[in-house]
Scaffold this active site. Structure first.
Site: not given
Ligand code: COS
Length: 380
Positions: A129-130, A134, A240, A364-365
């Site tokens: 989201e804005p 993270s 994961d 994705e992180g």
């Protein structure tokens, strides 16, 4: 020709080697795609990959549910990325977008998988989201229960396939508890009233990407994936599985950069001899090859661990993603340097790899988040 000796590593089985051969042959025939119109290119790539059967590993088969095979996902991403970043993207989104449905969906929700695995529908994962990228637990979008429905309200951003997806996995706050324990996941068809593309986002390596707005979107309660309040864990479980595959895509880019560099160093003359004769260049190539092999080991270790039945591979997947993406950036940077002016020339493969790799250290992180995850796992 890229080094494919990793295929004989004990992490892999004959079915993986067969898959790699078949996909390699398909890539040689069909890639790279025309990237002129990225939306059209992605739709066409999904259709073609689906027709050839290569989307089947991206989600479980509802008729014969077996766990996702992470090694096949990694081999597929690595191979596609080596040939064409957009083809890798098209494949990856079919998996990430439906990951929660594969892992936690009801038989009715899993009907979507028949279409996405055949390349007849595109999917997307709507988590960021804005004000919450993270820090997932801080998300603001709400899903309020109203009788037999949930009403979704808020915004999602940086949504890959946003604007061209047929179905979204959407995470929203249902409020069972504050923070991570008050989030749920939903299956949301793209054509539902109230859901619109608020903005198309352009990035340095063009991919379909959008900010989405949910204006009181009413979905049936049967759209809930898994249990209410478990959306955070669902998102983390999906990551994961798919984080190792981001590392695999980075590995594909790095292998291509190394191949291009070897060919350049052998053919380009400098000071009366091939570039390769310079020890400094040999040093760079040695570093590149080492980074590629070390990344491959971490990726296939993580994938094998998951496929061997480990309930969580949080540490292994985070290590694979962090190392492979960061090192691919280094490898590609060296490739640019060794290519000289050609390395930054628009349209050159090395120039496009340089743009393609950057986002993988964020999505994705981000690399920094992977360090948090690894440290917590190691200390915990
Ligand atoms: N699998 C299953 N459960 C998990 C999990 C995983 N991989 N990771 C965490 N959980 C569980 C935890 O066990 C905890 O549950 P319990 O309290 O019952 O033990 C719960 O989820 C909350 O975990 P945690 O306290 O670690 O939450 P945080 O808010 O501190 O999480 C990080 C922080 C940084 C790890 C998380 O927000 C994250 O991964 N962020 C990056 C998100 C991302 O990848 N964004 C990109 C979007 S896709 S492009």
């Amino acid at each position: 020709m890229a080094d494919r000796s990793f295929l004989s590593w004990p992490f892999l089985e004959d079915r993986h080697r067969d898959h790699a051969e078949r996909l390699e042959a398909w890539c040689a025939q069909n890639l790279p795609a025309d990237h002129h119109d990225v939306d059209a290119a992605c739709k066409s790539l999904v259709a073609k990959l689906g027709e050839a059967g290569f989307l089947k590993p991206s989600a479980i088969d509802p008729a014969d549910p077996q766990p996702l095979d992470v090694r096949t996902l990694c081999i597929t991403r690595e191979t596609l990325a080596r040939h064409d970043g957009l083809a890798d993207f098209a494949f990856a989104m079919q998996g990430l977008g439906t990951g929660a449905i594969s892992l936690f969906g009801t038989p009715d929700q899993q009907k979507w998988l028949e279409k996405t695995r055949a390349g007849k529908a595109l999917s997307a994962f709507a988590l960021s989201e804005p004000r919450s990228g993270s820090d997932v637990a801080n998300m603001e979008m709400t899903a309020t229960r109203d009788g037999d429905e949930f009403v979704l309200s808020g915004e999602k951003t940086w949504i890959s396939n946003g604007g061209i997806a047929d179905v979204y996995t959407v995470f929203a706050r249902t409020g069972e508890a504050p923070g991570a324990k008050g989030i749920s996941a939903f299956v949301v068809p793209a054509d539902i009233p109230g859901l619109r593309v608020a903005e198309r986002l352009e990035v340095i390596a063009p991919h379909p990407l959008a900010r989405l707005s949910f204006d009181d979107v009413q979905v049936p309660a049967s759209s809930l994936i898994g249990k209410a309040g478990e959306g955070f864990k669902i998102a983390m479980s999906v990551l994961d599985v798919f984080r190792s595959t981001v590392g695999a895509a980075a590995l594909g880019f790095a292998r291509r950069a190394l191949d291009e560099t070897i060919s350049r160093a052998g053919s380009r003359q400098l000071f009366g001899a091939p570039l390769f004769d310079l020890q400094m260049v040999q040093g760079h190539i040695a570093d590149m090859a080492l980074d590629v092999d070390a990344a491959a080991l971490l990726i296939y270790r993580a994938a094998w661990t998951k496929d061997s039945g480990a309930p969580r591979v949080t540490r292994e997947a985070a290590m694979a993603k962090l190392y492979a993406t960061d090192k691919a950036q280094d490898v590609i940077d060296k490739a640019v340097q060794i290519h000289g002016g050609d390395g930054v020339k628009k349209g050159h493969i090395v120039e496009s790899l340089y743009r393609e790799i950057r986002a993988l250290r964020i999505y994705e992180g981000a690399s920094d988040v992977q360090k948090i995850v690894i440290a917590r796992q190691v200390m915990g």
